[in-house]
Design a protein around this motif. Structure first.
Motif, PDB file in Angstrom:
ATOM      1  N   VAL A  39      -7.408  24.600 -34.597  1.00 21.89           N
ATOM      2  CA  VAL A  39      -7.592  23.713 -33.489  1.00 21.89           C
ATOM      3  C   VAL A  39      -7.195  24.432 -32.240  1.00 21.89           C
ATOM      4  O   VAL A  39      -6.220  25.185 -31.965  1.00 21.89           O
ATOM      5  N   ALA A  40      -8.052  24.280 -31.159  1.00 19.25           N
ATOM      6  CA  ALA A  40      -7.973  25.092 -29.823  1.00 19.25           C
ATOM      7  C   ALA A  40      -7.961  24.079 -28.742  1.00 19.25           C
ATOM      8  O   ALA A  40      -8.784  23.042 -28.722  1.00 19.25           O
ATOM      9  N   TYR A  41      -6.930  24.023 -27.722  1.00 21.05           N
ATOM     10  CA  TYR A  41      -7.160  23.091 -26.530  1.00 21.05           C
ATOM     11  C   TYR A  41      -7.686  24.046 -25.234  1.00 21.05           C
ATOM     12  O   TYR A  41      -6.700  25.129 -25.234  1.00 21.05           O
ATOM     13  N   ASP A  42      -8.635  23.510 -24.736  1.00 16.76           N
ATOM     14  CA  ASP A  42      -8.767  24.099 -23.332  1.00 16.76           C
ATOM     15  C   ASP A  42      -8.457  23.227 -22.144  1.00 16.76           C
ATOM     16  O   ASP A  42      -8.869  22.089 -21.959  1.00 16.76           O
ATOM     17  N   ILE A  43      -7.042  23.623 -21.501  1.00 16.58           N
ATOM     18  CA  ILE A  43      -6.682  22.613 -20.542  1.00 16.58           C
ATOM     19  C   ILE A  43      -7.086  22.979 -19.041  1.00 16.58           C
ATOM     20  O   ILE A  43      -6.955  24.229 -18.618  1.00 16.58           O
ATOM     21  N   GLY A  44      -7.543  21.880 -18.528  1.00 18.34           N
ATOM     22  CA  GLY A  44      -8.274  22.271 -17.035  1.00 18.34           C
ATOM     23  C   GLY A  44      -9.725  22.692 -17.460  1.00 18.34           C
ATOM     24  O   GLY A  44     -10.008  23.680 -17.028  1.00 18.34           O
ATOM     25  N   CYS A  45     -10.291  21.990 -18.509  1.00 18.23           N
ATOM     26  CA  CYS A  45     -11.591  22.442 -18.971  1.00 18.23           C
ATOM     27  C   CYS A  45     -12.872  22.533 -17.943  1.00 18.23           C
ATOM     28  O   CYS A  45     -13.825  22.980 -18.394  1.00 18.23           O
ATOM     29  N   ALA A  46     -12.581  21.568 -16.970  1.00 14.39           N
ATOM     30  CA  ALA A  46     -13.684  21.534 -15.952  1.00 14.39           C
ATOM     31  C   ALA A  46     -14.876  20.834 -16.544  1.00 14.39           C
ATOM     32  O   ALA A  46     -14.963  20.094 -17.363  1.00 14.39           O
ATOM     33  N   VAL A  47     -16.126  21.661 -16.596  1.00 14.94           N
ATOM     34  CA  VAL A  47     -17.278  21.119 -17.064  1.00 14.94           C
ATOM     35  C   VAL A  47     -17.682  21.853 -18.349  1.00 14.94           C
ATOM     36  O   VAL A  47     -18.618  21.560 -18.880  1.00 14.94           O
TER      37      VAL A  47
END
Length: 284
Positions: free
Chosen positions: A87-95
């Motif tokens: 599991v990966a989280y991209d925080i502040g992923c924008a578009v």
């Protein structure tokens, strides 16, 4: 064919209405967080994330600053252990470009952004694999383009939701968290770092990428992590202060400079260099 607003609104009626009023570029200091709900912001970020060479039409320009979002994802994929790619989280992923890069390696990818408009655009990219946008040449002169997902991404692995990086809630144990050009745009950046400490599994990684461009319209000065002079006249560096918070829990395994380029129009750009650090969670 679809209009810009149709693509954003068609399958996401719950989203906050996007502003179509004239707004400043996201590259302008003093714009504040509301700018990220504007059509202009979405189009600038579609170009930032997917425009590649279209962002910089000059041969003498800083080509190494292009594809910043993809480069951030590649760093995660490179330093994540094979047994820590669940599991990966991209925080502040924008578009969404970093999230889609992560989808090449991770089983599940969750992109989170405070902007409803950005999340709607990321979901459109997931569902349609492309999205039209217009690039500003000069003033009101604009050129149509289409943002397209690279064919080797796996968008079915990615999901996107609106959320607050300072209050992510219970997201369980995760293997990777990336925050690209996010930290200095948060009202409570230390809360975000504490959440990373809490939720990243032993052996997992935090990839922190920031230019440390602290501004009071985003972060009250008392909440800055470095970037100021203390009462004794000593410069308090942001990278060192982040290290003080993270080092008891993580090992710093890599550090490098990561340039980025955001185009405002054909003759004006924001060029920056972010400090990129990769932290591996210590084994219990």
């Amino acid at each position: 064919s679809y209009s810009f607003c149709t693509l954003l609104e068609g399958k996401h009626p719950q989203k906050k209405k996007m502003s179509n009023q004239p707004v400043r570029s996201t590259t302008a200091s003093g714009s504040g967080s509301a700018v990220y709900e504007s059509e202009r912001a979405v189009e600038e970020y579609l170009q930032f994330h997917y425009g590649g060479e279209k962002c910089m039409p000059y041969s003498f320009g800083p080509a190494g600053a292009l594809d910043f979002a993809q480069r951030c994802g590649k760093i995660c994929n490179k330093f994540a252990r094979d047994d820590r790619k669940r599991v990966a989280y991209d925080i502040g992923c924008a578009v969404g470009a970093t999230s889609f890069e992560l989808s090449k390696e991770f089983e599940t990818v969750i992109g989170v952004d405070f902007s409803h408009a950005f999340i709607a655009a990321a979901n459109t990219m997931k569902e349609k694999k492309e999205m039209p946008y217009k690039s500003t040449e000069i003033a009101d002169i604009r050129t149509p383009h289409t943002a397209v997902l690279p064919p080797d991404t796996k968008p079915e692995k990615a999901s996107f939701r609106q959320g607050d990086a300072c209050d992510l809630g219970d997201i369980g144990e995760i293997d990777c968290m990336v925050a690209a050009n996010l930290l200095c745009r948060l009202p409570k950046p230390i809360a975000f770092l504490h959440k990373a400490i809490e939720c990243i599994a032993p052996g997992g990684i935090l990839v922190l990428v920031s230019p440390f461009s602290w501004l009071s319209e985003y972060t009250a000065k008392e909440n800055w992590i470095g970037g100021y002079v203390d009462e004794n006249g000593n410069a308090v560096e942001s990278a060192a202060e982040c290290s003080k918070i993270l080092s008891p829990h993580f090992e710093l395994v890599h550090r490098q400079d990561e340039p980025f380029l955001i185009r405002e129009h054909a003759r004006k750009f924001q060029y920056g260099v972010s400090d990129c650090t990769v932290w591996r969670k210590k084994e219990a």
